[in-house]
Design a protein around this motif. Structure first.
Motif, PDB file in Angstrom:
ATOM      1  N   GLN A 111      38.111  22.024  36.994  1.00  0.00           N
ATOM      2  CA  GLN A 111      36.881  22.346  36.280  1.00  0.00           C
ATOM      3  C   GLN A 111      36.173  21.083  35.821  1.00  0.00           C
ATOM      4  OE1 GLN A 111      35.403  25.409  35.960  1.00  0.00           O
ATOM      5  NE2 GLN A 111      33.724  24.109  35.279  1.00  0.00           N
ATOM      6  N   GLU A 112      36.925  20.087  35.387  1.00  0.00           N
ATOM      7  CA  GLU A 112      36.316  18.831  34.959  1.00  0.00           C
ATOM      8  C   GLU A 112      35.634  18.133  36.122  1.00  0.00           C
ATOM      9  OE1 GLU A 112      39.149  17.441  31.238  1.00  0.00           O
ATOM     10  OE2 GLU A 112      39.766  16.988  33.290  1.00  0.00           O
ATOM     11  N   ARG A 113      36.251  18.194  37.300  1.00  0.00           N
ATOM     12  CA  ARG A 113      35.624  17.582  38.470  1.00  0.00           C
ATOM     13  C   ARG A 113      34.346  18.319  38.826  1.00  0.00           C
ATOM     14  NH1 ARG A 113      41.087  17.294  40.134  1.00  0.00           N
ATOM     15  NH2 ARG A 113      40.873  19.139  41.456  1.00  0.00           N
ATOM     16  N   ARG A 114      34.381  19.649  38.762  1.00  0.00           N
ATOM     17  CA  ARG A 114      33.190  20.435  39.079  1.00  0.00           C
ATOM     18  C   ARG A 114      32.072  20.150  38.085  1.00  0.00           C
ATOM     19  NH1 ARG A 114      35.881  26.319  40.706  1.00  0.00           N
ATOM     20  NH2 ARG A 114      36.220  25.819  42.907  1.00  0.00           N
ATOM     21  N   ASP A 115      32.420  19.981  36.823  1.00  0.00           N
ATOM     22  CA  ASP A 115      31.417  19.692  35.808  1.00  0.00           C
ATOM     23  C   ASP A 115      30.745  18.348  36.053  1.00  0.00           C
ATOM     24  OD1 ASP A 115      31.941  22.084  34.562  1.00  0.00           O
ATOM     25  OD2 ASP A 115      33.254  21.222  33.023  1.00  0.00           O
ATOM     26  N   GLN A 116      31.404  17.479  36.819  1.00  0.00           N
ATOM     27  CA  GLN A 116      30.858  16.158  37.073  1.00  0.00           C
ATOM     28  C   GLN A 116      30.089  16.094  38.396  1.00  0.00           C
ATOM     29  OE1 GLN A 116      33.831  13.120  36.580  1.00  0.00           O
ATOM     30  NE2 GLN A 116      34.359  13.795  34.529  1.00  0.00           N
ATOM     31  N   THR A 117      29.813  17.246  39.012  1.00  0.00           N
ATOM     32  CA  THR A 117      28.983  17.275  40.209  1.00  0.00           C
ATOM     33  C   THR A 117      27.627  16.658  39.881  1.00  0.00           C
ATOM     34  OG1 THR A 117      30.024  19.293  41.027  1.00  0.00           O
ATOM     35  CG2 THR A 117      27.880  18.740  41.940  1.00  0.00           C
ATOM     36  N   THR A 118      27.199  15.706  40.690  1.00  0.00           N
ATOM     37  CA  THR A 118      25.941  15.005  40.439  1.00  0.00           C
ATOM     38  C   THR A 118      24.847  15.503  41.364  1.00  0.00           C
ATOM     39  OG1 THR A 118      26.351  13.259  42.060  1.00  0.00           O
ATOM     40  CG2 THR A 118      27.272  12.938  39.847  1.00  0.00           C
ATOM     41  N   SER A 119      23.630  15.071  41.075  1.00  0.00           N
ATOM     42  CA  SER A 119      22.497  15.373  41.946  1.00  0.00           C
ATOM     43  C   SER A 119      22.755  14.843  43.350  1.00  0.00           C
ATOM     44  CB  SER A 119      21.221  14.754  41.374  1.00  0.00           C
ATOM     45  OG  SER A 119      20.128  14.921  42.255  1.00  0.00           O
ATOM     46  N   GLY A 120      23.359  13.662  43.427  1.00  0.00           N
ATOM     47  CA  GLY A 120      23.656  13.079  44.735  1.00  0.00           C
ATOM     48  C   GLY A 120      24.690  13.881  45.508  1.00  0.00           C
ATOM     49  N   ASP A 121      25.717  14.382  44.813  1.00  0.00           N
ATOM     50  CA  ASP A 121      26.722  15.225  45.457  1.00  0.00           C
ATOM     51  C   ASP A 121      26.069  16.472  46.052  1.00  0.00           C
ATOM     52  OD1 ASP A 121      28.921  13.602  44.725  1.00  0.00           O
ATOM     53  OD2 ASP A 121      28.969  14.519  42.746  1.00  0.00           O
ATOM     54  N   PHE A 122      25.208  17.114  45.268  1.00  0.00           N
ATOM     55  CA  PHE A 122      24.530  18.315  45.737  1.00  0.00           C
ATOM     56  C   PHE A 122      23.630  17.981  46.927  1.00  0.00           C
ATOM     57  CE2 PHE A 122      21.164  21.444  45.864  1.00  0.00           C
ATOM     58  CZ  PHE A 122      21.833  22.642  45.685  1.00  0.00           C
ATOM     59  N   GLU A 123      22.918  16.878  46.826  1.00  0.00           N
ATOM     60  CA  GLU A 123      21.979  16.489  47.876  1.00  0.00           C
ATOM     61  C   GLU A 123      22.693  16.228  49.196  1.00  0.00           C
ATOM     62  OE1 GLU A 123      18.535  13.054  48.573  1.00  0.00           O
ATOM     63  OE2 GLU A 123      19.534  13.273  46.646  1.00  0.00           O
ATOM     64  N   VAL A 124      23.794  15.503  49.146  1.00  0.00           N
ATOM     65  CA  VAL A 124      24.538  15.209  50.366  1.00  0.00           C
ATOM     66  C   VAL A 124      25.153  16.479  50.945  1.00  0.00           C
ATOM     67  CG1 VAL A 124      26.577  14.037  51.271  1.00  0.00           C
ATOM     68  CG2 VAL A 124      24.977  12.790  49.837  1.00  0.00           C
ATOM     69  N   SER A 125      25.693  17.335  50.095  1.00  0.00           N
ATOM     70  CA  SER A 125      26.242  18.607  50.563  1.00  0.00           C
ATOM     71  C   SER A 125      25.156  19.429  51.245  1.00  0.00           C
ATOM     72  CB  SER A 125      26.825  19.397  49.385  1.00  0.00           C
ATOM     73  OG  SER A 125      27.859  18.681  48.760  1.00  0.00           O
ATOM     74  N   LEU A 126      23.979  19.433  50.661  1.00  0.00           N
ATOM     75  CA  LEU A 126      22.847  20.162  51.220  1.00  0.00           C
ATOM     76  C   LEU A 126      22.432  19.589  52.569  1.00  0.00           C
ATOM     77  CD1 LEU A 126      20.688  22.316  50.818  1.00  0.00           C
ATOM     78  CD2 LEU A 126      19.355  20.653  49.512  1.00  0.00           C
ATOM     79  N   LEU A 127      22.383  18.278  52.668  1.00  0.00           N
ATOM     80  CA  LEU A 127      22.035  17.620  53.929  1.00  0.00           C
ATOM     81  C   LEU A 127      22.979  18.049  55.052  1.00  0.00           C
ATOM     82  CD1 LEU A 127      21.356  13.943  52.766  1.00  0.00           C
ATOM     83  CD2 LEU A 127      19.674  15.483  53.754  1.00  0.00           C
TER      84      LEU A 127
END
Length: 271
Positions: free
Chosen positions: A73-89
């Motif tokens: 849960q702590e790792r998930r809470d630290q998801t960044t904009s960059g993490d989301f962006e790369v996953s989306l790409l």
């Protein structure tokens, strides 16, 4: 920032694992792509983002995982904009090729959404990286399992919403595209009810309002009201505020769809 450091500065967990390897291969010829040591993974072979000159010849980038005692849960809470962006790409590159071709309208949608979220300069760099990633064969299950393990549920729902938006950009979602998104949702740990709720936002059907609210047509008025409160909470934009303002717009779109579905049922049922 120079080169692709624009995204390296905001990357956390997606710097390692299969996603990190994909991005490393996509920009392997650009030496200043990422700043090493960001997030939960360290790059091997010194500080060069793709290893030493010798190691880059004839093998994939190597990643070394730091000892990590944080909870999931702590790792998930630290998801960044960059993490989301790369996953989306990465996931968008899979969906856009699902029907065997890259439709220009879908590519234009991706670029337009990137501009809307990130501004023109950052969007151009993101789209260039997207095209590089699109040329690779993506280990879809491994990528999705990494995302599922590290990203919170609300952000994963937002990924599915965006992927449907891409598929619908050429006016219709093909069976191949829908099947690909369904497969991704399964790997991401998205329930069938959540999946069908988001899917209904992109189709015209007499049952859509019920599907969006995750209820049956036989639901009572009290059940409809309860479902609305539940879905409004689930899709509230504040759920993804940790991803930054650039990603709240998509969450707002989902929230509005829930409101629209509820208002439609209010009108139909007369309450």
């Amino acid at each position: 920032m120079n080169g692709l450091k624009w995204i390296g500065a905001t990357l956390g967990w997606s710097f390692g694992g299969p996603i990190g390897a994909i991005i490393g291969l996509a920009i392997g010829s650009i030496g200043d792509a990422f700043a090493s040591g960001k997030g939960g993974f360290l790059l091997g072979d010194g500080d060069h983002p793709f290893g030493s000159q010798q190691s880059r010849q004839g093998r994939r980038p190597q990643y070394e995982q730091r000892p990590n005692y944080r909870t999931q849960q702590e790792r998930r809470d630290q998801t960044t904009s960059g993490d989301f962006e790369v996953s989306l790409l990465v996931l968008a590159s899979v969906v856009i090729k699902a029907d065997g071709k890259q439709d220009q309208r879908e590519l234009d949608f991706v670029r337009k959404e990137f501009v809307k979220m990130y501004g023109k300069e950052r969007a151009n760099k993101a789209f260039d990286l997207f095209k590089r990633v699109s040329q690779q064969t993506i280990p879809l299950r491994k990528v999705c399992l990494q995302i599922q393990h590290m990203m919170d549920h609300s952000s994963r729902l937002q990924l599915i919403h965006f992927l449907f938006g891409i598929a619908k950009a050429d006016t219709m979602v093909t069976d191949d595209e829908e099947l690909q998104i369904f497969t991704i949702a399964g790997y991401l740990g998205i329930s069938s009810r959540d999946y069908n709720s988001i899917k209904a936002m992109f189709y015209n059907s007499s049952n859509n309002a019920y599907k969006i609210l995750e209820i049956d047509k036989s639901a009572s008025v009290d059940q409809i009201k309860k479902a609305y409160r539940t879905m409004a909470k689930k899709y509230h934009p504040d759920k993804v505020e940790h991803l930054g303002d650039e990603h709240k717009k998509g969450a707002e779109d989902k929230f509005k769809q829930v409101q629209k579905a509820y208002e439609q049922l209010q009108k139909e049922r007369g309450f």
